[in-house]
Design a protein around this motif. Structure first.
Motif, PDB file in Angstrom:
ATOM      1  N   ASP A 196       0.689  -1.036   0.202  1.00 43.53           N
ATOM      2  CA  ASP A 196       0.042   0.256   0.070  1.00 43.53           C
ATOM      3  C   ASP A 196       1.028   1.179   0.102  1.00 43.53           C
ATOM      4  O   ASP A 196       0.375   2.294  -0.723  1.00 43.53           O
ATOM      5  N   LEU A 199       1.864   2.026  -3.076  1.00 48.37           N
ATOM      6  CA  LEU A 199       0.613   2.497  -4.243  1.00 48.37           C
ATOM      7  C   LEU A 199       0.702   3.956  -4.224  1.00 48.37           C
ATOM      8  O   LEU A 199       0.257   4.516  -5.136  1.00 48.37           O
ATOM      9  N   ILE A 200       0.923   4.494  -2.799  1.00 48.87           N
ATOM     10  CA  ILE A 200       0.835   5.972  -2.783  1.00 48.87           C
ATOM     11  C   ILE A 200       1.819   6.724  -3.444  1.00 48.87           C
ATOM     12  O   ILE A 200       1.622   7.519  -4.240  1.00 48.87           O
ATOM     13  N   ILE A 212      -3.139  14.175  -2.906  1.00 54.68           N
ATOM     14  CA  ILE A 212      -2.984  15.301  -1.705  1.00 54.68           C
ATOM     15  C   ILE A 212      -4.582  15.373  -1.087  1.00 54.68           C
ATOM     16  O   ILE A 212      -4.584  15.593  -0.179  1.00 54.68           O
ATOM     17  N   ASN A 213      -5.296  15.055  -2.099  1.00 56.96           N
ATOM     18  CA  ASN A 213      -6.861  15.248  -1.844  1.00 56.96           C
ATOM     19  C   ASN A 213      -7.233  13.912  -0.846  1.00 56.96           C
ATOM     20  O   ASN A 213      -8.428  14.114  -0.012  1.00 56.96           O
ATOM     21  N   ALA A 214      -6.498  13.090  -0.473  1.00 58.53           N
ATOM     22  CA  ALA A 214      -6.511  12.138   0.399  1.00 58.53           C
ATOM     23  C   ALA A 214      -6.028  12.555   1.730  1.00 58.53           C
ATOM     24  O   ALA A 214      -5.858  11.717   2.675  1.00 58.53           O
ATOM     25  N   GLY A 215      -5.595  13.941   1.912  1.00 57.21           N
ATOM     26  CA  GLY A 215      -4.779  14.220   3.073  1.00 57.21           C
ATOM     27  C   GLY A 215      -3.384  13.818   3.453  1.00 57.21           C
ATOM     28  O   GLY A 215      -3.002  13.765   4.411  1.00 57.21           O
ATOM     29  N   ILE A 216      -2.758  13.205   2.223  1.00 59.21           N
ATOM     30  CA  ILE A 216      -1.486  13.028   2.292  1.00 59.21           C
ATOM     31  C   ILE A 216      -0.507  13.860   1.952  1.00 59.21           C
ATOM     32  O   ILE A 216      -0.784  14.627   0.974  1.00 59.21           O
ATOM     33  N   ASN A 217       0.563  14.148   2.875  1.00 61.30           N
ATOM     34  CA  ASN A 217       1.709  15.065   2.488  1.00 61.30           C
ATOM     35  C   ASN A 217       2.560  14.460   1.170  1.00 61.30           C
ATOM     36  O   ASN A 217       3.420  13.773   1.643  1.00 61.30           O
TER      37      ASN A 217
ATOM     38  N   TYR B  76      -3.402  19.313   2.009  1.00 65.09           N
ATOM     39  CA  TYR B  76      -3.545  17.887   2.730  1.00 65.09           C
ATOM     40  C   TYR B  76      -3.948  18.251   4.218  1.00 65.09           C
ATOM     41  O   TYR B  76      -4.692  17.376   4.741  1.00 65.09           O
ATOM     42  N   VAL B  79      -7.646  18.680   4.288  1.00 68.62           N
ATOM     43  CA  VAL B  79      -8.387  17.243   4.039  1.00 68.62           C
ATOM     44  C   VAL B  79      -8.459  16.736   5.599  1.00 68.62           C
ATOM     45  O   VAL B  79      -9.421  16.194   6.264  1.00 68.62           O
ATOM     46  N   ARG B  80      -7.313  16.633   6.009  1.00 65.01           N
ATOM     47  CA  ARG B  80      -7.107  15.960   7.625  1.00 65.01           C
ATOM     48  C   ARG B  80      -8.234  16.634   8.526  1.00 65.01           C
ATOM     49  O   ARG B  80      -8.658  15.908   9.622  1.00 65.01           O
ATOM     50  N   ARG B  85     -13.419  16.777  -0.869  1.00 67.20           N
ATOM     51  CA  ARG B  85     -13.809  17.087  -2.187  1.00 67.20           C
ATOM     52  C   ARG B  85     -14.004  16.240  -3.209  1.00 67.20           C
ATOM     53  O   ARG B  85     -12.997  15.143  -3.422  1.00 67.20           O
ATOM     54  N   LYS B 100      -8.432  -0.764  -5.649  1.00 65.18           N
ATOM     55  CA  LYS B 100      -7.070  -0.445  -5.239  1.00 65.18           C
ATOM     56  C   LYS B 100      -6.896   1.183  -5.337  1.00 65.18           C
ATOM     57  O   LYS B 100      -6.224   1.700  -4.520  1.00 65.18           O
ATOM     58  N   ILE B 103      -7.461   2.579  -1.845  1.00 65.77           N
ATOM     59  CA  ILE B 103      -6.154   2.370  -1.002  1.00 65.77           C
ATOM     60  C   ILE B 103      -5.621   3.870  -0.356  1.00 65.77           C
ATOM     61  O   ILE B 103      -5.423   4.106   0.626  1.00 65.77           O
ATOM     62  N   ILE B 104      -5.900   4.784  -1.509  1.00 58.99           N
ATOM     63  CA  ILE B 104      -5.153   6.036  -1.244  1.00 58.99           C
ATOM     64  C   ILE B 104      -5.648   6.719  -0.186  1.00 58.99           C
ATOM     65  O   ILE B 104      -5.341   7.147   0.743  1.00 58.99           O
ATOM     66  N   PRO B 105      -7.013   6.990  -0.335  1.00 58.00           N
ATOM     67  CA  PRO B 105      -7.550   7.767   0.952  1.00 58.00           C
ATOM     68  C   PRO B 105      -7.633   7.044   2.225  1.00 58.00           C
ATOM     69  O   PRO B 105      -7.515   7.284   3.161  1.00 58.00           O
ATOM     70  N   TYR B 107      -5.312   5.276   3.213  1.00 62.69           N
ATOM     71  CA  TYR B 107      -4.082   5.069   3.756  1.00 62.69           C
ATOM     72  C   TYR B 107      -3.908   6.770   4.454  1.00 62.69           C
ATOM     73  O   TYR B 107      -2.774   6.816   5.173  1.00 62.69           O
ATOM     74  N   SER B 108      -4.917   7.532   4.169  1.00 56.85           N
ATOM     75  CA  SER B 108      -4.828   8.782   4.993  1.00 56.85           C
ATOM     76  C   SER B 108      -4.497   8.917   6.275  1.00 56.85           C
ATOM     77  O   SER B 108      -4.996   7.977   7.161  1.00 56.85           O
ATOM     78  N   PRO B 109      -3.766   9.834   6.828  1.00 55.44           N
ATOM     79  CA  PRO B 109      -3.560  10.202   8.016  1.00 55.44           C
ATOM     80  C   PRO B 109      -4.683  10.235   8.867  1.00 55.44           C
ATOM     81  O   PRO B 109      -4.911  10.243  10.337  1.00 55.44           O
ATOM     82  N   ARG B 122      -7.378  -2.840   4.646  1.00 63.02           N
ATOM     83  CA  ARG B 122      -8.066  -1.823   3.708  1.00 63.02           C
ATOM     84  C   ARG B 122      -8.524  -2.385   2.406  1.00 63.02           C
ATOM     85  O   ARG B 122      -9.674  -1.689   2.009  1.00 63.02           O
ATOM     86  N   LYS B 161     -14.207   7.712  -2.846  1.00 61.07           N
ATOM     87  CA  LYS B 161     -13.007   8.377  -2.345  1.00 61.07           C
ATOM     88  C   LYS B 161     -13.098   9.125  -1.040  1.00 61.07           C
ATOM     89  O   LYS B 161     -12.456   9.213  -0.226  1.00 61.07           O
ATOM     90  N   LEU B 165     -12.805   9.046   3.564  1.00 57.94           N
ATOM     91  CA  LEU B 165     -12.138   9.965   4.452  1.00 57.94           C
ATOM     92  C   LEU B 165     -13.111  10.662   5.461  1.00 57.94           C
ATOM     93  O   LEU B 165     -12.687  11.251   6.429  1.00 57.94           O
TER      94      LEU B 165
END
Ligand code: ATP
Ligand code: MG
Lengths: 334, 251
Positions: A196, A199-200, A212-217, B76, B79-80, B85, B100, B103-105, B107-109, B122, B161, B165
């Protein structure tokens, strides 16, 4: 009559994708062969090669590692034209530690890898925001600047470089050390890129806005990828410092930037294995052509072009497909 | 109990070179409200979203979320805090299977911050979320490469997605555009469900009929300015709005 090529997965591919594959030798072999063959090959090669080709194998492994380092960055959306920076920084780190402080190669190698990775990350941190060709241009320029800095300030032996480094105890330790690192990097980072986390990284190269839109820096992730790639490259440089028993301005030469890219492109980018495979083809080829003088570069170029035209996807993808699918021509129905 | 606004937009301005894309836009949004934003093409709706989420830096003005100023934070971090959006132009990770992409959202903090948030495998959560937005559980659609999905599924994936979040404020930029009536009809209940959970929603839409059915309040944009703000019926009676839409059609 119009025909088209049909590709069908081999039955064994479907069967062996499940835990039940463990019940049959044939299926276990199918699964493990692609991993076992390169491992066995790498471990036996040093035993059957003569002294000259053993030296070539060292540089094959080093270029394979540089190509892997390039591919990790490329998969994160950072196309580097400056692997020589990583190589050179690592080389000087090891050289300085050995020359001025007398540290043994078994200390300089791991320390130079980590330290080199850190230095490269810090150097490129300000340009992480640049995208595409702008990032590439900066990576191309920095190693050239390093050469001029060393020349002008005469640090670390200036144009003369530093010589008289401690070599590794024997060619066997050299060979098996670099092969162990290569195999570990290949399988370890392949696994990382499939996780995973990987994948990022790939997501950043595909569509950074969406990551970025997933809150990831994304800068944090890019910096981590840089550190990983920088460490691999720095290990290569540090290793060659002890092999050549010398470090000087040539460590920032363009060869260390261009050859890894050629290897990754010929072998098939995006898989790490392809990058390594490319180095196993290109480096020996370049050695074999050595007798030809000036023509060598021409022939080498022709080979590259043929490869890229005939197999634009890269050799690794081609082999992978052949292994997992068979193809046949079928008539197109009207 | 007096509610405080969840989002406060105060005198926002944005110029791109000479183009004043957003001029002096202000509005407050109450928790649980569903705000529709409409306006002719190029009126600045997407830019407004980009300014709130800070994908674009405002020339002047501020945005506050839950009473905290956010217009200086990188996207970012916003979003947290709980704003998710969707993009007008959906760009999935084309070569990855649809699930898959989730997975990216996941994986978000933000997932780690949320006490009692979704946790576990996930892939499994991804499939659950996709089912929520209408990917049939026992079909293979969720396993297809996102690049091979029709527009309707891409939009649902985009919504999933955002759902992943677990935001407090959803901003949906033209979620319905490019969809058939049937597809819109199947997404509306999902949005209503989000609302029932007390979430706040901003919807940018060109599909007025569908929007008016679910929106509490409508803001009309024209030439970067807010020209009307109120109930759907009131807004459509407004002279400025009428002329903006007529003007746009005459173009
Ligand atoms: N990054 C940018 N650079 C320059 N100009 C921009 C940029 N983004 C938007 N604009 C301009 O700002 C104005 C508003 O655009 P915006 O995309 O916000 O409109 P919109 O209301 O979302 O339109 P649509 O209904 O077509 O989506 C347009 O004139 C557009 O050309
Ligand atoms: Mg728009």
């Amino acid at each position: 009559m119009k025909k088209r090529k049909e590709r069908i997965d081999r039955g064994i591919k479907a069967r062996s994708s499940d835990i039940f594959a463990l019940l049959s030798w044939r299926e276990m072999l199918y699964l493990s062969a692609p991993r076992m063959l390169p491992i066995i090959g790498c471990l036996t090669l040093p035993l059957i090669l003569g002294p000259y080709w053993q030296k070539v194998l060292l540089s094959v492994a080093v270029f394979a590692l540089l190509a892997i380092s390039w591919d990790i960055l490329a998969q994160t959306g950072m196309v580097s034209l400056g692997q020589a920076l990583f190589f050179g920084v690592g080389a000087y780190c090891a050289g300085v530690m050995n020359h001025y402080f007398g540290l043994s190669p078994f200390i300089t190698l791991p320390v130079a890898s980590v330290l080199g990775g850190l230095i490269c990350t810090l150097l490129l941190l300000p340009v992480l925001r640049l995208r595409g060709i702008y990032f590439s241009m900066v990576t191309l320029i920095i190693p050239l600047m390093m050469v001029r800095v060393i020349e002008a300030t005469k640090v670390f032996g200036g144009t003369e470089g530093l010589s008289g480094m401690t070599p590794l105890p024997s060619i066997w330790i050299e060979l098996y050390l670099v092969i162990a690192v290569l195999l570990a990097a290949l399988f370890g980072f392949r696994r990382m890129m499939d996780s995973d986390y990987g994948l990022i990284l790939k997501g950043i190269s595909d569509n950074d806005r969406s990551v970025i839109n997933a809150g990831i820096n994304i800068y944090q992730f890019k910096a981590q990828a840089l550190f990983i790639a920088g460490s691999i490259g720095s290990f290569c440089g540090a290793f060659m410092t002890h092999v050549y028993m010398f470090v000087g301005m040539p460590v920032f030469a363009l060869d260390y930037s261009i050859l890894p890219i050629a290897a990754a492109v010929v072998g098939g980018p995006g898989t790490l294995a392809g990058a390594a495979l490319g180095a196993f083809l290109l480096v020996p080829m370049s050695e074999a052509l050595r007798g030809l003088g000036g023509l060598r570069i021409v022939l080498y170029g022709v080979f590259l072009v043929i490869f890229i035209i005939a197999l634009p996807e890269g050799i690794f993808h081609y082999m992978q497909r052949k292994y997992q699918q068979f193809e046949r021509w079928v008539e197109v129905e009207k | 109990m007096i509610k405080t606004p969840i989002l406060q937009v105060d005198n926002l301005n944005k110029s791109f070179g000479g183009v004043r894309a957003i001029r002096q836009v202000s509005f407050d949004l109450m928790p649980g409200e569903l705000l529709g934003v409409i306006g002719p093409n190029g009126s600045g709706k997407t830019t407004l979203v980009n300014l709130i989420t800070r994908f674009v830096k405002p020339t002047s003005g501020t945005v506050a979320f839950k009473g905290q100023k956010i217009s200086h934070l990188p996207p970012y971090k916003i979003v947290r805090l709980g704003i998710a959006r969707t993009f007008q132009m959906v760009k999935p990770f084309y070569h990855l299977p649809a699930y898959k992409n989730m997975i990216i959202p996941l994986y978000s903090p933000r997932m780690k911050q949320l006490a009692g948030g979704r946790y576990g495998d996930r892939d499994a959560i991804a499939l659950d979320l996709l089912e929520e937005v209408g990917f049939e559980r026992d079909s293979h659609v969720a396993y297809k490469p996102a690049g091979a999905l029709p527009q309707g599924y891409l939009k649902r994936l985009e919504l999933a997605k955002a759902l992943a979040l677990e935001p407090d404020l959803f901003i949906l930029d033209e979620l319905f555009s490019g969809l058939s009536l049937a597809e819109v009809a199947s997404i509306v209940p999902i949005i209503e469900k989000i609302r029932l959970q007390g979430k706040t929603i901003i919807m940018i839409e060109h599909r007025l009929k569908e929007l008016f059915r679910i929106a509490d309040r409508i803001i009309v944009m024209n030439n970067g300015q807010k020209i009307a703000d109120g109930l759907a019926e009131e807004v459509m009676e407004n002279e400025a709005v009428k002329s903006a839409y007529l003007g746009a059609e005459a173009d």
